[in-house]
Design a protein around this motif. Sequence first.
Motif, PDB file in Angstrom:
ATOM      1  N   CYS A 280      -8.498   5.255   4.013  1.00 27.46           N
ATOM      2  CA  CYS A 280      -9.925   5.033   3.758  1.00 27.46           C
ATOM      3  C   CYS A 280     -10.771   5.284   4.999  1.00 27.46           C
ATOM      4  O   CYS A 280     -11.901   5.767   4.903  1.00 27.46           O
ATOM      5  N   CYS A 299      -5.887   4.955  -0.466  1.00 28.27           N
ATOM      6  CA  CYS A 299      -7.321   4.671  -0.617  1.00 28.27           C
ATOM      7  C   CYS A 299      -7.735   4.984  -2.052  1.00 28.27           C
ATOM      8  O   CYS A 299      -7.930   6.149  -2.426  1.00 28.27           O
ATOM      9  N   LYS A 302     -10.946   7.265  -3.062  1.00 31.00           N
ATOM     10  CA  LYS A 302     -11.047   8.652  -2.606  1.00 31.00           C
ATOM     11  C   LYS A 302     -10.493   9.646  -3.629  1.00 31.00           C
ATOM     12  O   LYS A 302      -9.397   9.450  -4.172  1.00 31.00           O
TER      13      LYS A 302
END
Length: 525
Positions: A280, A299, A302
Amino acid sequence: MLAPLLLVVAAGATSIAAGPATAQPAAKPRPLGQVVPAPASVSEGGPSYALSDKTRIRVDDDSNEAHRIGAYLADVLRPSTGYALPVTNRDAKDGIRLRLSSDRSLGAEGYRLQSGRYGVTITAARAAGLFHGVQTLRQLLPAAVEKDTRQQGPWKVVGGTIEDVPRYGYRGAMLDVSRHFFTVDQVKRYIDQMALYKINKLHLHLSDDQGWRIAIESWPRLATYGGSTQVGGGPGGYYSKADYKEIVRHASSRYLEVVPEIDLPGHTNAALASYAELNCDGIAPPLYTGTEVGFSSLCVPKAVTYRFLDDVVRELAALTPGKYLHIGGDEAHSTSHEDYVTFMDRAQAIVGKYGKKVMGWHQLAGARPVEGAVAQYWGYDATSAAEKAKVVDAAKEGTKLVLSPADRAYLDMKYNKDTPLGLSWAGLVEVQRSYDWNPQTYLPGVPDGSVLGVEAPLWSETLSTNDHIEFMAFPRLPGIAELGWSPTATHDWDAYKVRLGAQGPRLAALGIDFYRSSQVPWAAR
């Protein structure tokens, strides 16, 4: 703390490597009922059959698989017996016959073994059944038949009939190649040992914080960098696509299906270290060689995370002929529940997109399992009632279960406090405790038909050699195999421990370094 631990393990390797005395052939044929896993039905009687220099292995003319199984059997028997054992499709009065039939009662993996004065006939509806019947035949011969040098006979099989079909269709063993890397030849050796006890699934734990073990062309640094170390800081390693195909090929030749696992969204430090964009904050963490869990996470917000996942699943699915792809999902302590559910929704969809069925650890039940998903339960006595209830509720909604309770089926748990290898967070697991449970009733409230079978995981934080694998797997793996194969009516510790004890000389003849539990009356030969 790792260096002292590894020193202890290394020292322990010396003490566990000593095997029992050389096994000698039994003077009398082994009873049909002494097999592990226990057969469904045994009827003993009539004259025995003795292998001789006249013995032939006869197979059906039109079956390539039967021919291959016949050649496999001949390869097992020739070194110790010294007999030629030609594999032929011609009629032979004296010999071993491998016969495929249309008998549907035997199912996909069942077999019938009939022994008498003039030979042994193994009948099955499918080639897998023939192969399992061959494993039973091996156990009916003296243990010395497993040796790779000429031995003294006689090589007799007691007269009678075995009718045998498995209780469950999923009978698995898992090998963690991420904490410590194991070569193709090491994995193949374990496959051969699994096959002797009719295990039919090899679950490979291919990624974790400590190492990524499968080459992915679209993300090459996963293997070349993420696979470059292991627990304790060793060199690690990874499987090329050709390596992985060879494992799959060998497993298939032993009628095992490979179930690959990419553990997500936690247990991902090796991937995060390989590609900064998967984090992240865009910063790659260092490679990890410890044994703590729960600190890493992909993450979830994303977009690149799902491009990465799509590529990995696409390439791995193309290499894997089996129907399952395991996406992990356990110990994602650094992922919020909301993010975990979001991620699992998308991960399951990607697995389905590439034609595979989803498997995951039982934490998948706390998300939204897709139709046809399989949850692998690894809880134990200390697992909360609430967590167990989630699994039971998911089963009631149609999620299938594979059972691997950590304080019963985890082969890396220490046998006792003095065991030089393994862990003990789930407790000490002696041979009787590993065997003495019923998969169908283990989780109260699970509907009939929800349990697909059992699996014996072997985590490798403290294991780095074949001797380590064998010492922790044997003799507990045969017991888990019996829970998966044999009917409930045969389940009896007092009877099983005698049958297991009779396996000792066979394990020794095979060069398997096993734990001589004091709970088992080990046979002298």
